[in-house]
Structure formats: structure tokens, C-alpha cells
Design an enzyme around this catalytic site. Structure first.
Site, short mmCIF file in Angstrom:
data_model
loop_
_atom_site.label_atom_id
_atom_site.label_comp_id
_atom_site.label_asym_id
_atom_site.label_seq_id
_atom_site.Cartn_x
_atom_site.Cartn_y
_atom_site.Cartn_z
N TYR A 57 -7.28 -62.64 -14.06
CA TYR A 57 -6.50 -61.67 -14.83
C TYR A 57 -6.78 -61.74 -16.33
O TYR A 57 -6.49 -60.80 -17.05
CB TYR A 57 -4.99 -61.90 -14.66
CG TYR A 57 -4.45 -61.79 -13.25
CD1 TYR A 57 -5.18 -61.20 -12.23
CD2 TYR A 57 -3.18 -62.27 -12.95
CE1 TYR A 57 -4.68 -61.13 -10.94
CE2 TYR A 57 -2.66 -62.18 -11.67
CZ TYR A 57 -3.43 -61.62 -10.66
OH TYR A 57 -2.91 -61.54 -9.40
N HIS A 111 -7.45 -67.33 -4.50
CA HIS A 111 -7.04 -65.94 -4.76
C HIS A 111 -7.27 -65.01 -3.55
O HIS A 111 -6.44 -64.17 -3.23
CB HIS A 111 -7.79 -65.41 -5.99
CG HIS A 111 -7.09 -64.27 -6.66
ND1 HIS A 111 -7.13 -64.08 -8.01
CD2 HIS A 111 -6.32 -63.26 -6.18
CE1 HIS A 111 -6.41 -62.99 -8.33
NE2 HIS A 111 -5.92 -62.50 -7.23
P1 NAP Z 1 4.33 -54.28 -9.45
O1 NAP Z 1 4.98 -55.49 -10.00
O2 NAP Z 1 4.69 -53.82 -8.09
O3 NAP Z 1 4.55 -53.03 -10.42
C1 NAP Z 1 4.29 -53.10 -11.79
C2 NAP Z 1 4.56 -51.72 -12.36
O4 NAP Z 1 5.93 -51.38 -12.16
C3 NAP Z 1 4.30 -51.63 -13.84
O5 NAP Z 1 3.79 -50.35 -14.11
C4 NAP Z 1 5.69 -51.80 -14.45
O6 NAP Z 1 5.81 -51.12 -15.69
C5 NAP Z 1 6.55 -51.12 -13.42
N1 NAP Z 1 7.88 -51.73 -13.37
C6 NAP Z 1 8.21 -53.04 -13.43
N2 NAP Z 1 9.54 -53.23 -13.32
C7 NAP Z 1 10.09 -51.99 -13.20
C8 NAP Z 1 11.42 -51.51 -13.07
N3 NAP Z 1 12.44 -52.36 -13.02
N4 NAP Z 1 11.62 -50.16 -13.00
C9 NAP Z 1 10.58 -49.29 -13.02
N5 NAP Z 1 9.29 -49.69 -13.14
C10 NAP Z 1 9.04 -51.02 -13.23
O7 NAP Z 1 2.73 -54.40 -9.47
P2 NAP Z 1 1.65 -55.53 -9.76
O8 NAP Z 1 1.52 -55.83 -11.20
O9 NAP Z 1 0.43 -55.08 -9.01
O10 NAP Z 1 2.19 -56.81 -8.98
C11 NAP Z 1 2.95 -57.82 -9.60
C12 NAP Z 1 2.17 -59.09 -9.73
O11 NAP Z 1 1.64 -59.52 -8.49
C13 NAP Z 1 0.91 -58.98 -10.60
O12 NAP Z 1 1.22 -58.86 -11.96
C14 NAP Z 1 0.19 -60.23 -10.22
O13 NAP Z 1 0.75 -61.36 -10.86
C15 NAP Z 1 0.44 -60.27 -8.72
N6 NAP Z 1 -0.68 -59.66 -7.94
C16 NAP Z 1 -1.40 -60.50 -7.15
C17 NAP Z 1 -2.47 -60.00 -6.42
C18 NAP Z 1 -3.25 -60.96 -5.56
O14 NAP Z 1 -4.32 -60.58 -5.06
N7 NAP Z 1 -2.77 -62.15 -5.36
C19 NAP Z 1 -2.81 -58.64 -6.47
C20 NAP Z 1 -2.02 -57.80 -7.27
C21 NAP Z 1 -0.95 -58.32 -7.99
P3 NAP Z 1 5.79 -51.91 -17.13
O15 NAP Z 1 4.69 -52.89 -17.07
O16 NAP Z 1 5.62 -50.80 -18.10
O17 NAP Z 1 7.12 -52.59 -17.29
#
Ligand code: NAP
Length: 274
Positions: A57, A111
């Protein structure tokens, strides 16, 4: 500090150690590092303990700045599949420790699976890191049950404590086999993209958002809080939403201080994502 918020903590695997059921994801942070640091600190101030990052990341330095001088933070990071050779795992871990500015990593995760490198070689390195105190727990990410069992068999004296996979009201794959497997075997399922990457706000999912919003009204909660609570209400699940805004961070932290009723859980379960 957010007042009136009671966070739920859950045991990580069968370690006896607890982490907050709502953690912090950090993928795609970085365009506004100061804002990201404020968001992470706001969550930590509200007693969120779990912070998830990955060498891939590029956000380890941001996390390092956000957590500097803080106690009680539980750091999870990940080694990339192209670093699964023994010496590369060791090097990648040392590099992550340096970027995070910590003495050790709490949870070090593979990962994604990489079938081109023997899992026995990768796990030998992971156990060496654990024995040397550079990591405290071993986890995996995006592993099927079969891949998980192969990885577990390759370890001599450790248990894999968690599997981080995509899971949300829109992405239900873990319900096929993995969720039940984790519950039965004392493995934490770390739900990534638990807000479907923000998709609940998209027009094509308006019906689902409406259902979550309607349910939320009874609890004075937002649709996103209901979506997160639905996840962490399942025994082995903790969720790591990413948020770069204070408003969203407050919302997400507030997803853990209520309990959805059975009927409401069924209404969400019965809603089939298109
Ligand atoms: P997510 O957490 O499902 O969604 C993030 C999005 O939702 C952002 O655009 C954020 O906007 C918005 N958001 C957050 N809280 C909100 C709320 N309360 N109301 C409305 N919108 C909201 O997606 P993600 O970042 O893909 O997943 C989370 C974490 O999972 C990642 O950051 C990473 O650490 C991990 N991940 C791991 C893998 C893996 O392969 N292991 C893959 C993908 C993700 P803002 O940022 O503008 O607040």
C-alpha cells in the site's frame, strides 16, 4: 475522543489477546497524509486498536507517524507475494518495521497466496520472524480453506490466527465455507472492503442502501453503521473500513456500540446482492 461510544473487542484467533472489532484500513491513503493521520488518530483516540496496512500500500510511513508515541495499538501489515522466498520475507519484514517505526509487528500476514513458491519456505521464514520477536502473530489474506490448511500444515509450532478476506453486505463469498471454518477453528476473519469500497452510495445499490438506512433509523444509525454491525455481529469477524474523513471515521467507530436484532439481521441476510 468520541463520547458515548462503547467499542467491542474480540479475541484474535485463540491467542487470548483482544483487538477492536472495528479496525482501520489504510489502502489508498496517501493523497492527503495529514488528513489520513488525523483520521487514524481520531479512531485511536476512540480506543480502536487494530490498524491494517501492507508493504504494497505504501502507507506504512503514514501509519508510523499516526501511531508514534501511542500505546495499545495493534499493528497488522502484510508481506507481498513476490517476497515469499525465505530471505525476501525476512527483508520485507525488517523494512516494514523500519517504515512503521515500531520494535515489532503484531500481526504479519501473507497478502495473497503464491503457488510458485513453496509455502513451507515462506512459513519457515514467518516462524523465524516470530521466534526472533519481530512479529507476534502469523496471519494470511485471501486464502481459501484449502490454502489455509496447507499453510497451517507448513508451520511447525505456530497457529495461523487470522484470514483477511473481502466480506461485506455486497460480497458474501466467505459465507460459502470460510466463515463457518473460521468460527469452528478459532480463526479471526478480518473483513476487508467491509463497506464495499463505498459502493453502497452508488445508484445501482440504492435498494440495499435504503434497506440498511431504514433499519438504521430504529437504532439511530447510518446505513454504513448497520452494514458494519451486521459483519461484526458474526462471531469470528472483525472489520477494517478505510476512512480518510473525520465524519466517516466517527461513523465507523460508532458502528460497534449497538446490536442489530435477529429480525433485522435476517432482512439483510435475505437481501441478495445483484
Ligand atoms: P472500504 O473500507 O469498504 O470502503 C472505503 C470507502 O468507503 C472510501 O471511499 C471511504 O471514503 C468510504 N467510507 C468509509 N467510511 C464511510 C462511512 N461511514 N460512510 C460512507 N462512506 C464511507 O474499502 P477498502 O479501503 O477497499 O477496504 C478497507 C481496508 O481493507 C483497506 O483500506 C485495506 O486496509 C484492506 N484491504 C485489504 C485487501 C487485501 O487484499 N487484504 C484488499 C483491499 C482492502 P473516505 O476515504 O473518503 O472516508
Amino acid at each position: 475522543m468520541l463520547t458515548g461510544v462503547t467499542l467491542i473487542y474480540k479475541e484474535l484467533g485463540t491467542t487470548g489477546e483482544k483487538v477492536s472489532a472495528i479496525g482501520i484500513g489504510t489502502w489508498k491513503m496517501g493523497s492527503d497524509p495529514e488528513g489520513d493521520i488525523s483520521s487514524i488518530r481520531l479512531a485511536l483516540d476512540s480506543r480502536v486498536s487494530l490498524v491494517d496496512t501492507a508493504e504494497m500500500y505504501g502507507t506504512e510511513p503514514i501509519v508510523g507517524k499516526a501511531i508514534a508515541g501511542r500505546k495499545g495499538v495493534f499493528i497488522a501489515t502484510k508481506v507481498s507475494p513476490h517476497h515469499f522466498r525465505h530471505d525476501d520475507v525476512i527483508r520485507a519484514c525488517d523494512e516494514s518495521i523500519r517504515k512503521l517505526g515500531v520494535s515489532h509487528i503484531d500481526l504479519y500476514q501473507l497478502h495473497w497466496p503464491n503457488s510458485s513458491i513453496p509455502i513451507s519456505e515462506t512459513m519457515r521464514a514467518m516462524e523465524e520472524l516470530k521466534d526472533s520477536g519481530r512479529i507476534r502473530h502469523i496471519g494470511v489474506s485471501n486464502f481459501s480453506v484449502k490454502e489455509f490448511e496447507e499453510a497451517q500444515s507448513a508451520l511447525k509450532g505456530s497457529r495461523i490466527v487470522s484470514n483477511q478476506v473481502e466480506y461485506s453486505v455486497l460480497v458474501r463469498e466467505p459465507e460459502g465455507e470460510l466463515l463457518d471454518y473460521c468460527a469452528r477453528n478459532g480463526i479471526t476473519l478480518i473483513a476487508y472492503s467491509p463497506l464495499a469500497r463505498g459502493a453502497l452510495r452508488q445508484k445501482k445499490y440504492a435498494k440495499l442502501a435504503e434497506l440498511l438506512g431504514d433499519i438504521g433509523k430504529e437504532y439511530e444509525k447510518s446505513a454504513e453503521q448497520v452494514a458494519l454491525n451486521w459483519l461484526i455481529g458474526k462471531k469470528p469477524v472483525v472489520a477494517i473500513p478505510k476512512s480518510s474523513s473525520a465524519e466517516h471515521t466517527r461513523d465507523n467507530v460508532g458502528a460497534a456500540d449497538f446490536e442489530l436484532g435477529r429480525e433485522d439481521i435476517s432482512r439483510i441476510n435475505d437481501f441478495l446482492p445483484q
